[in-house]
Design an enzyme around this catalytic site. Structure first.
Site, PDB file in Angstrom:
ATOM      1  N   GLY A 113      14.114 -29.428 -24.913  1.00 27.51           N
ATOM      2  CA  GLY A 113      14.256 -29.607 -26.344  1.00 27.51           C
ATOM      3  C   GLY A 113      12.915 -29.639 -27.052  1.00 27.51           C
ATOM      4  N   ASN A 144      16.552 -36.214 -26.702  1.00 29.05           N
ATOM      5  CA  ASN A 144      15.222 -35.617 -26.853  1.00 29.05           C
ATOM      6  C   ASN A 144      14.415 -36.426 -27.856  1.00 29.05           C
ATOM      7  OD1 ASN A 144      13.766 -33.307 -28.816  1.00 29.05           O
ATOM      8  ND2 ASN A 144      13.296 -33.199 -26.637  1.00 29.05           N
ATOM      9  N   ALA A 170      17.655 -29.663 -24.238  1.00 26.31           N
ATOM     10  CA  ALA A 170      17.668 -31.080 -23.865  1.00 26.31           C
ATOM     11  C   ALA A 170      16.333 -31.491 -23.271  1.00 26.31           C
ATOM     12  CB  ALA A 170      18.786 -31.352 -22.854  1.00 26.31           C
ATOM     13  N   CYS A 171      16.001 -32.762 -23.472  1.00 26.58           N
ATOM     14  CA  CYS A 171      14.836 -33.382 -22.819  1.00 26.58           C
ATOM     15  C   CYS A 171      13.588 -32.546 -23.081  1.00 26.58           C
ATOM     16  CB  CYS A 171      15.110 -33.570 -21.339  1.00 26.58           C
ATOM     17  SG  CYS A 171      16.685 -34.348 -20.965  1.00 26.58           S
ATOM     18  N   ALA A 172      12.829 -32.223 -22.038  1.00 26.09           N
ATOM     19  CA  ALA A 172      11.606 -31.441 -22.203  1.00 26.09           C
ATOM     20  C   ALA A 172      11.911 -30.040 -22.716  1.00 26.09           C
ATOM     21  CB  ALA A 172      10.849 -31.369 -20.883  1.00 26.09           C
TER      22      ALA A 172
END
Length: 565
Positions: A304, A330, A300-302
């Protein structure tokens, strides 16, 4: 309704609203003091250079003030604006005139900005900076607003004393910003990150957690979750009713999670190469421990971004261990983020300043990000808590998501700089623009099946920008749109009556066309994802009788030690 319930309900409401707009783990840039100064100068310059426009909007403002004085004004706040929900704003003429005067001022500012002949991006920056002023001047933020006066009288002045105590504490401990969460009820390993498991591998950079199966039989192919580096992993194992890990286990999956070490300035040189190497170490361990030659990955997010880069490099090397890839909220193609609150201030100069700042300190502290980004949504993340904590004298809400969001970590300067370079150059859309371990990163090399989840009200990673990732991979893409914000899109367990999602839209079209053709589903997207994973996780087999193995001994119980650092 009892007095205690009346006090706690506003706190619960602001907590719920805040959980929809919190930044979460996004290690990019906020805005700088010089950005504020530049916009103030621009306002002064535009005002002086357009005297007729300035005179007209001021005259209109004056005319509205006269109508307010004569009780002829029709101005009223948006019914959904919770700041002015107290009946006194409408029933008491003094408060009503104060509120209408503020609304007239806010409209004047909006009219003035709307008349400026500026590029859309510049107008958005100007509008945002002026909104900081208008938001701060809202009548609800002043001590003599009706709700605060009522609470003062009911408590015999006790609310004011508590408010002062909270203010002093916030100045000492929270950089002057009002606290968002009451941390006292929460303890990691007891009511947060409490799913049974064990650390079965520890390196300088990670702890690898294996979770105790919750079904007699499990799917053969395991799932490894790679969390963001800027916050702690237990967003995936929050409270028991919101634990994505627990949901996987109950669906018969074998679940593993990486827990990153919280770096100090001594680890300033850890970068994408080190973090992707750590992922590879975990992948090898999970495959060896489960006896499988393939696994499913999720990030997830960074996290990802890091994970997608890793999968692309391994695919280019002919590594076939990655069976599927799930990316949650993401963005890999940054072209669609320019009009977000983050994108407005991610200028080349701001990016270089942010890189120099973390390089000088050796790390980027998550608290620095939290302070900057709170001002991107001040009504939800600052002023609502100012009213609750200081003006009303209430304790901040005890809310698990906000506890996690405030339990931030540090980011090594090198990794922060590399993230910013990827953002600035939009490198993941350009094969070879980023290299890891000497190998060009080309997302087109990723041919495994992908599952992409986005949030319809996410202002950090807008869903249409998340959707662009479907064009970067070459495998079968499944895109799912949840009806929540950035973090709440992840924390969307079954049983949430407000949950809904869309899936199955037409492939190869733009985001709006996809949505028009997508199927609407009530409820959580988790069961949909579980079913998708089941199709890619082999048959069932007896659950392992114990955690770990001869080669990967249990080192300690989950949640481990790195999460507490």
């Amino acid at each position: 309704m009892g007095k205690e319930e009346a006090v706690t309900r506003p706190a619960e409401n602001i907590a719920a609203r805040s959980s929809e707009v919190i930044l979460g783990p996004n290690p990019f840039v906020g805005f700088r003091a010089r950005d504020v100064a530049r916009e103030v100068y621009r306002v002064a310059k535009l005002t002086a250079s357009q005297p007729r426009l300035s005179a007209r909007v001021v005259a209109n403002f004056g005319g509205e003030l006269r109508r307010i004085a004569r009780n002829e004004s029709k101005l009223a706040p948006n019914p959904r604006d919770k700041r002015f929900a107290d009946p006194a704003w409408h029933s008491d003429k003094r408060y009503q005139k104060w509120l209408q005067s503020y609304l007239a001022f806010e409209r004047m500012v909006g009219d003035w900005v709307g008349e400026q002949k500026l590029a859309a991006h510049s107008r958005a920056r100007l509008q945002f900076m002026l909104s900081l002023v208008t938001d701060a001047l809202a009548p609800s933020n002043f001590p003599w607003q009706p709700e605060a006066i009522k609470r003062f009288r009911e408590s015999g002045g006790h609310s004011a004393l508590e408010g002062v105590r909270h203010l002093i504490r916030d100045v000492r401990e929270n950089r002057g910003l009002p606290a968002q969460v009451d941390k006292e009820p929460f303890k990691i390993g007891e009511n947060l990150a409490a799913t049974a498991g064990a650390v079965i591998l520890r390196t300088e950079l990670i702890e690898l957690i294996q979770y105790q199966p919750r079904t007699a039989n499990v799917r053969a192919t395991p799932v490894l979750i790679v969390p963001p580096q800027i916050n702690k992993y237990y967003i995936f194992d929050l409270s028991p009713e919101k634990s994505l890990v627990k949901g996987l286990l109950e669906a018969g999956m074998q679940a593993f999670v990486i827990s990153w070490r919280n770096p100090t300035a001594e680890q300033r040189d850890w970068g994408l190469a080190e973090y992707t190497a750590a992922i590879d170490t975990a992948v090898s361990a999970v495959c060896a421990l489960t006896g499988q030659d393939r696994l499913n990955l999720a990030g997830a997010c960074a996290g990802g971004l890091t994970l997608a880069s890793y999968v692309a490099v391994r695919a280019a090397a002919g590594d076939r261990r990655v069976n599927s890839l799930t990316l949650l909220v993401n963005v890999l193609d940054q072209a669609g983020t320019g009009d977000t609150p983050l994108g407005l201030f991610a200028t080349p100069a701001a990016i270089e300043t942010a890189k120099r700042y973390s390089a000088r300190k050796g790390v980027l502290d998550g608290k620095d990000l939290a302070t900057a980004f709170a001002w991107l949504r001040p009504n939800d993340l600052i002023w609502s808590y100012w009213v609750n904590n200081v003006l009303l004298g209430n304790k901040p809400p005890a809310f698990d998501v906000l506890y996690w969001n405030n339990d931030s970590t540090r980011l090594p300067a090198r990794l922060h700089g590399e993230f910013l370079d990827v953002y600035k150059a939009n490198a993941l859309t350009k094969p070879g623009a980023l290299r890891l371990h000497g190998v060009p990163v080309d997302l087109g090399k990723i041919r495994c099946d992908t599952y992409l989840i986005a949030g319809s009200t996410d202002h950090i990673t807008p869903w249409k920008a998340c959707y662009c990732s479907t064009r970067l991979f070459r495998g079968n893409n499944t895109f799912v749109l949840s009806n929540s914000g950035h973090i709440q899109s992840i924390l969307n367990p079954p049983g949430n009556k407000k949950a809904e999602f869309w899936s199955g839209g037409e492939q190869g079209v733009d985001a709006e066309a996809w949505l028009k053709s997508a199927q609407h589903h009530p409820g959580s997207w988790w069961p949909h994802w579980h079913a998708w994973l089941h199709q890619r996780s082999g048959g069932e087999q007896p659950a392992p009788p114990r955690l770990g193995s001869e080669d990967y001994q249990e080192l300690c119980a989950a949640p481990g030690t790195y999460v507490k650092g």
